[in-house]
Write a protein that holds these residues in place. Sequence first.
Motif, PDB file in Angstrom:
ATOM      1  N   LYS A  54       1.362   6.198  55.829  1.00 43.80           N
ATOM      2  CA  LYS A  54       1.873   5.038  56.558  1.00 43.80           C
ATOM      3  C   LYS A  54       1.522   5.065  58.038  1.00 43.80           C
ATOM      4  CE  LYS A  54       5.812   4.101  53.528  1.00 43.80           C
ATOM      5  NZ  LYS A  54       7.288   3.892  53.451  1.00 43.80           N
ATOM      6  N   VAL A  56      -1.154   1.590  51.939  1.00 38.31           N
ATOM      7  CA  VAL A  56       0.173   1.274  52.476  1.00 38.31           C
ATOM      8  C   VAL A  56       0.270   1.607  53.964  1.00 38.31           C
ATOM      9  CG1 VAL A  56       1.304   1.570  50.244  1.00 38.31           C
ATOM     10  CG2 VAL A  56       1.123   3.524  51.795  1.00 38.31           C
ATOM     11  N   GLU A  72       0.699   1.446  57.790  1.00 39.17           N
ATOM     12  CA  GLU A  72       1.421   0.498  58.634  1.00 39.17           C
ATOM     13  C   GLU A  72       1.055   0.633  60.106  1.00 39.17           C
ATOM     14  OE1 GLU A  72       5.533   1.165  57.933  1.00 39.17           O
ATOM     15  OE2 GLU A  72       5.481   0.486  55.838  1.00 39.17           O
TER      16      GLU A  72
END
Length: 395
Positions: free
Chosen positions: A197, A220, A222
């Motif tokens: 992430k 995934v 971020e």
Amino acid sequence: MARIEFSANPTHLPRHPRPPPPSDRDETQNSSVDYISELPVAIILHIFSFLTTKDAIKTSVLSKQWRSIWTANPHISFSMPSCDNRTMFRTSMAIVDAVLLRCTAIKVKSFLFYAPHLYSFIESSHNGWLRSVVRPTIDRWLRFAVEHDIEEVSMTLRNNNIYAMPQFFFHCTTLVSFHVSRCSFSTMGAVNWFSLKRLRIDDAKLEDNVIMRVLKGCPVLEFFELKGCWGFEHIKIESRGLRELVIDSPKFVHDQDSVLKISAPHLLKLRILGNSVKGNFKVEKVSSLIEAELNFIKTYEISQVQAHCDLVNGLLQSMHHVTKLVMGSWCFQVLSLTEAKGLFLPSLECLHLMFPVAVDHEGAPVIAKILESSPRLEKLILQMTCTPSFPVNDC
């Protein structure tokens, strides 16, 4: 009617029996309680998460129950010595090996390795010793991390890009946060960081296809930060999950005409920071952007005032739709220099705006222009600064 009287005479106050003094037996019993030993293991391990591994090992002298608990610590962190003594460096690496060998934690949550003086040490060593000792040792530590389902890895090195990330580490599917500096990604194959992430890469050469391969292998992701990196010209992000991109002090290896393009149609936050001596920035296809920070610095030359103004204006035009905008000192001063010649700003839709102002209010006309271009503004933050402005009379 009831009558209430107050008296200062203590003889009229009701008497309550006083509790008997504690017996010597009770005092002895309370003083013999070992609260440290009574702490649950989960609490002790939580305490260890705030300590370096070296300090966690020192707690073994506190109690018999603490002697071996540090071996179950899922948070491992080490710092290499700040010297160029080969014996001390070997000893430090042997200590790390010994700790990892005694580790009883089935799952290791974090492994932090800090070696800021590795570069000066390598310079005074033979390359043969480096290849035969340092690289295999770090490989072994990373393999330990992968085999123990690591979640967070931070490797701070200063080794002139001599350490190449091993291929097996790119298949660490449990990795959630990764920070690495001064490492080479040249031997990278497929990337399977399916749980990652947060990713931060410092002082590394990264070509466009390498960045694309990394982003493709992080579905995934971020948060993505590149600090002091070079070798890339276009950062293209197609991921819908990546929320924040930070470009800090990119190194333009060509001339002043170099342009770093950033395109990310689903990105929410973009921050361009640090010292950018050469090159320019071009932001496009950022329709989802809601927050932007332009806090970078470039070298100043009188002859390039208009070019600098065009750069800032172009960035503002690309980000005119953001709801929160932070403008650094350099960008604000560039606009201040060109204000006398006629400054034209794009219409900004931001609701929150932050930028610095000089204590002498020299940039007041520019502030007025920015406010005129921000009809939807709800919150304005002015940061007072003593940074000297550029000489307006010379432009």
